[in-house]
Enzyme design. Structure first.
Site, PDB file in Angstrom:
ATOM      1  N   THR A   1      16.215  16.101  16.923  1.00 16.75           N
ATOM      2  CA  THR A   1      16.075  16.179  15.458  1.00 16.75           C
ATOM      3  C   THR A   1      15.168  17.369  15.142  1.00 16.75           C
ATOM      4  O   THR A   1      14.301  17.730  15.946  1.00 16.75           O
ATOM      5  CB  THR A   1      15.453  14.906  14.856  1.00 16.75           C
ATOM      6  OG1 THR A   1      14.147  14.764  15.397  1.00 16.75           O
ATOM      7  CG2 THR A   1      16.261  13.674  15.161  1.00 16.75           C
TER       8      THR A   1
ATOM      9  N   GLU B   1      19.959  10.407  14.296  1.00 16.40           N
ATOM     10  CA  GLU B   1      19.765   9.135  15.003  1.00 16.40           C
ATOM     11  C   GLU B   1      20.873   8.123  14.732  1.00 16.40           C
ATOM     12  O   GLU B   1      20.942   7.094  15.382  1.00 16.40           O
ATOM     13  CB  GLU B   1      18.425   8.504  14.592  1.00 16.40           C
ATOM     14  CG  GLU B   1      17.204   9.268  15.070  1.00 16.40           C
ATOM     15  CD  GLU B   1      16.716  10.301  14.064  1.00 16.40           C
ATOM     16  OE1 GLU B   1      17.541  10.830  13.298  1.00 16.40           O
ATOM     17  OE2 GLU B   1      15.503  10.583  14.034  1.00 16.40           O
TER      18      GLU B   1
ATOM     19  N   LYS C   1       3.745  10.137  -5.265  1.00 19.17           N
ATOM     20  CA  LYS C   1       3.038   8.908  -5.653  1.00 19.17           C
ATOM     21  C   LYS C   1       2.124   9.233  -6.818  1.00 19.17           C
ATOM     22  O   LYS C   1       1.044   9.778  -6.643  1.00 19.17           O
ATOM     23  CB  LYS C   1       2.284   8.335  -4.465  1.00 19.17           C
ATOM     24  CG  LYS C   1       3.280   7.865  -3.424  1.00 19.17           C
ATOM     25  CD  LYS C   1       2.642   7.289  -2.195  1.00 19.17           C
ATOM     26  CE  LYS C   1       3.738   6.909  -1.214  1.00 19.17           C
ATOM     27  NZ  LYS C   1       3.636   7.545   0.070  1.00 19.17           N
TER      28      LYS C   1
ATOM     29  N   TRP D   1       6.186   5.357  -7.833  1.00 16.68           N
ATOM     30  CA  TRP D   1       6.908   6.275  -6.963  1.00 16.68           C
ATOM     31  C   TRP D   1       7.901   7.092  -7.783  1.00 16.68           C
ATOM     32  O   TRP D   1       8.730   6.542  -8.501  1.00 16.68           O
ATOM     33  CB  TRP D   1       7.688   5.494  -5.888  1.00 16.68           C
ATOM     34  CG  TRP D   1       6.818   5.015  -4.776  1.00 16.68           C
ATOM     35  CD1 TRP D   1       5.460   4.875  -4.804  1.00 16.68           C
ATOM     36  CD2 TRP D   1       7.238   4.616  -3.477  1.00 16.68           C
ATOM     37  NE1 TRP D   1       5.016   4.417  -3.599  1.00 16.68           N
ATOM     38  CE2 TRP D   1       6.097   4.242  -2.768  1.00 16.68           C
ATOM     39  CE3 TRP D   1       8.478   4.532  -2.840  1.00 16.68           C
ATOM     40  CZ2 TRP D   1       6.146   3.792  -1.448  1.00 16.68           C
ATOM     41  CZ3 TRP D   1       8.540   4.080  -1.542  1.00 16.68           C
ATOM     42  CH2 TRP D   1       7.374   3.719  -0.846  1.00 16.68           C
TER      43      TRP D   1
HETATM   44  P1  ADP Z   1      16.591  16.336  10.102  1.00 15.95           P
HETATM   45  O1  ADP Z   1      16.961  17.105   8.855  1.00 15.95           O
HETATM   46  O2  ADP Z   1      15.321  15.551   9.988  1.00 15.95           O
HETATM   47  O3  ADP Z   1      16.800  17.034  11.371  1.00 15.95           O
HETATM   48  P2  ADP Z   1      19.070  15.009   9.994  1.00 15.95           P
HETATM   49  O4  ADP Z   1      19.834  16.254   9.972  1.00 15.95           O
HETATM   50  O5  ADP Z   1      19.423  13.942  10.911  1.00 15.95           O
HETATM   51  O6  ADP Z   1      17.600  15.221  10.261  1.00 15.95           O
HETATM   52  O7  ADP Z   1      18.986  14.554   8.506  1.00 15.95           O
HETATM   53  C1  ADP Z   1      18.954  13.224   8.121  1.00 15.95           C
HETATM   54  C2  ADP Z   1      18.411  13.098   6.739  1.00 15.95           C
HETATM   55  O8  ADP Z   1      19.134  13.909   5.806  1.00 15.95           O
HETATM   56  C3  ADP Z   1      18.528  11.712   6.187  1.00 15.95           C
HETATM   57  O9  ADP Z   1      17.507  10.884   6.676  1.00 15.95           O
HETATM   58  C4  ADP Z   1      18.431  11.957   4.696  1.00 15.95           C
HETATM   59  O10 ADP Z   1      17.103  12.119   4.286  1.00 15.95           O
HETATM   60  C5  ADP Z   1      19.130  13.273   4.535  1.00 15.95           C
HETATM   61  N1  ADP Z   1      20.512  13.060   4.089  1.00 15.95           N
HETATM   62  C6  ADP Z   1      21.616  12.994   4.852  1.00 15.95           C
HETATM   63  N2  ADP Z   1      22.694  12.818   4.082  1.00 15.95           N
HETATM   64  C7  ADP Z   1      22.280  12.757   2.801  1.00 15.95           C
HETATM   65  C8  ADP Z   1      22.916  12.591   1.530  1.00 15.95           C
HETATM   66  N3  ADP Z   1      24.229  12.474   1.418  1.00 15.95           N
HETATM   67  N4  ADP Z   1      22.137  12.574   0.434  1.00 15.95           N
HETATM   68  C9  ADP Z   1      20.803  12.698   0.517  1.00 15.95           C
HETATM   69  N5  ADP Z   1      20.143  12.872   1.674  1.00 15.95           N
HETATM   70  C10 ADP Z   1      20.868  12.904   2.810  1.00 15.95           C
END
Ligand code: ADP
Length: 548
Positions: A185, A331, A445, A450
């Site tokens: 990640t 994940e 916050k 929120w």
């Molecule tokens: P990172 O950006 O932390 O490497 P990922 O690519 O796995 O991780 O991104 C996952 C995150 O992206 C989710 O936990 C969420 O916050 C965001 N995300 C994914 N799809 C959507 C969506 N359709 N709308 C809003 N947020 C999203």
């Protein structure tokens, strides 16, 4: 009583064997660094995968070894997906756009033995060569005539290696819970963390991904995944497509290039495509600016970040194309939720349908989800209560590579009850549509309440003169935190703070109205195309609100 059914392990190689037998003539089309349009059918693909399995063996790689890839979407990367996993090794996809120190950290942490890299990545590895501890061989994904001059001494040429090996190979069978792939990640906090996929999780994920209400993948479709193969397995497209015989069109390094995407879509008659919102904005702008359309395209999958309303509307109105939003994360392999209409919604107006498309979709079978409050008590699916989103299912990670996977342990993302904590804040409607309102760490916050940064961003990008917007919480002496809106104007337009605030007034709760708006030429993005809020917080570290 024990059932009397075969316990056939779910193997990635079985997808390849199925595709070769049932869809041998189906083409895979790629743009690569060395070829503007490469074509091969599944028969040739399967044969080259077997050659590659022999190459891996000849390079001394064995069961369980991690094989790193630093490559864009093309046929050679597809061959690695199948040959590495199929022979019992772990296909570790790495994002070449990460900071070099992160790339080195990830390669060393996973203990990659061999790296397969695009020509474009060779300079990066030259810079990192003294830091890569376990890498024995680097194979460049090209032919002899395109091999780069390099100071690296352990370089080999992919096509030369393939040519030197036979295409006879028996794919081994082993425990379906064996690791097949790895993806780190992005690590917006701390070091990147390794998610380890299994054959079982990947095959089940592909089966679910191919369902009609999920992607509707089929032999009749032509799919262009613009989501990179170095990030969460291109959302599973490489597996689901071969499972059902979809023709794949792979854009190589030309991911965000409107002209290449349009050319591929029209000449290959692409029917479905997938990518993050930034990609779609770039394509829509290119099409509009050049008065072009994409007539064959009927469906676009979007995820990774919230999809702005304008993307849904422009695709529908200008290109008669449906936008399907999904939510997921590295994940969760990544499939979690996907938009699909429900019975009773047939008569909905365009406006009502768009409102639903803006949500993150409904849970796919295999993924259970719940939202909880600060005391971990479950919240109702009433569309307004919002809390921490937790999920579980056969393709959800139960731990990270090298860290504790004991539920409840501080290194483990799974709580004592077995739920994976996504770090997202969400509400769920009575119909089961997920609405991500924020990431836990991005929530503002303010005076005990929120405020969702995403809600403000979504409202702001609907302003016709705003190209992109981000909201972060900044210190406020009275409220602890208040929202600061950072906006980028559309090319040639200028923005006024008062006009932006007036535009937002009837679209947001009074509490959510930003206390200030600042303008910038560009927002920072992460390597996966998301707005880098961490970077923005750093940039606006010393910022003070006018009334503070
Ligand atoms: P990172 O950006 O932390 O490497 P990922 O690519 O796995 O991780 O991104 C996952 C995150 O992206 C989710 O936990 C969420 O916050 C965001 N995300 C994914 N799809 C959507 C969506 N359709 N709308 C809003 N947020 C999203």
């Amino acid at each position: 009583m024990h059932a009397l059914m075969m316990n056939t392990p779910l193997m990635i190689s079985s997808i390849l064997k199925h595709a070769e037998r049932n869809f041998p003539e189906v083409e895979m089309v790629s743009v690569t660094v060395d070829q503007s349009r490469h074509r091969q059918n599944n028969r040739a693909f399967a044969s080259r995968c077997r050659q590659l399995a022999n190459v891996l063996e000849s390079l001394g790689a064995g069961f369980g070894d991690r094989i790193g890839t630093l490559a864009w979407n093309d046929f050679r990367h597809m061959e690695l997906y199948y040959a590495v996993s199929g022979s019992g090794m772990v296909c570790h996809t790495i994002n070449p756009k990460l900071f070099p120190e992160q790339v080195a950290y990830i390669i060393n942490h996973a203990e990659d033995k061999i790296l397969f890299v695009d020509v474009l990545v060779v300079p990066l590895l030259e810079a990192l060569k003294d830091h890569l501890k376990q890498v024995e061989t680097i194979v460049v994904l090209t032919d002899k005539s395109h091999m780069p001059e390099s100071s690296l001494t352990n370089l080999q040429c992919y096509e030369e290696l393939l040519d030197a090996h036979p295409d006879t190979y028996e794919w081994p069978q082993f425990d379906e819970n064996t690791a097949c792939g790895m993806c780190y990640t992005s690590g917006t906090t701390g070091n990147p963390k390794g998610v380890v996929y299994s054959h079982r999780s990947t095959v089940l994920h592909a089966l679910a991904g191919a369902l009609p209400d999920v992607t509707g993948a089929s032999n009749m479709q032509t799919s262009l995944p613009v989501v990179p193969m170095f990030h969460v397995n291109a959302w599973g497209a490489p597996y689901a497509a071969l499972m059902v015989g979809t023709k794949l069109v792979l854009p190589g390094p030309k991911m965000a290039d409107g002209e290449t995407l349009h050319d591929l879509m029209t000449s290959e008659q692409v029917t479905v495509s997938s990518g993050v919102p930034t990609i779609w904005m770039a394509l829509l702008d290119y099409l509009e600016g050049n008065q072009k359309t994409v007539p064959s395209l009927s469906r676009v999958h979007v995820g990774g970040a919230a999809c702005p309303r304008v993307i849904i509307e422009r695709f529908r109105e200008q290109h008669d194309c449906e936008v399907v939003q999904g939510w997921g994360m590295t994940e969760t392999s990544p499939l979690g939720t996907v938009y699909a209409m429900k019975r009773g919604m047939e008569g909905f107006s365009e406006e009502e349908v768009t409102d639903l498309q803006l949500l993150q979709g409904r849970g796919v079978f295999g993924i259970e989800m719940r939202i909880v409050d600060e005391n971990n008590s479950e919240l109702p699916w009433d569309g307004s209560a919002s809390g921490a989103l937790k999920v579980k299912g056969p393709w959800v990670a139960k731990g990270y590579y090298g860290l504790s996977d004991v539920p409840g342990h501080e290194e483990c993302p799974v709580d004592k009850d077995g739920w994976f904590n996504t770090g997202d804040v969400a509400a769920i409607t009575p119909d089961g549509f997920l609405q991500i309102t924020d990431r836990t760490k991005d929530v503002i916050k303010s005076g005990g309440e929120w405020i969702s940064s995403i809600e403000i961003e979504n409202a702001a990008v609907n302003h016709p003169d705003i190209a992109e917007a981000a909201v972060i919480g900044r210190y406020h002496p009275k409220w602890t935190e208040r929202p600061l809106l950072i906006a980028v104007a559309q090319p040639g337009k200028s923005l006024q703070k008062s006009a932006v605030l007036e535009f937002l007034t009837d679209k947001l709760h009074k509490m959510a109205l930003p206390d200030d708006v600042v303008f910038t030429d560009e927002l920072p993005h992460t390597a996966t195309g998301k707005i880098n809020k961490l970077g923005l917080r750093e940039t606006y570290k010393g910022y003070k609100f006018p009334d503070a």
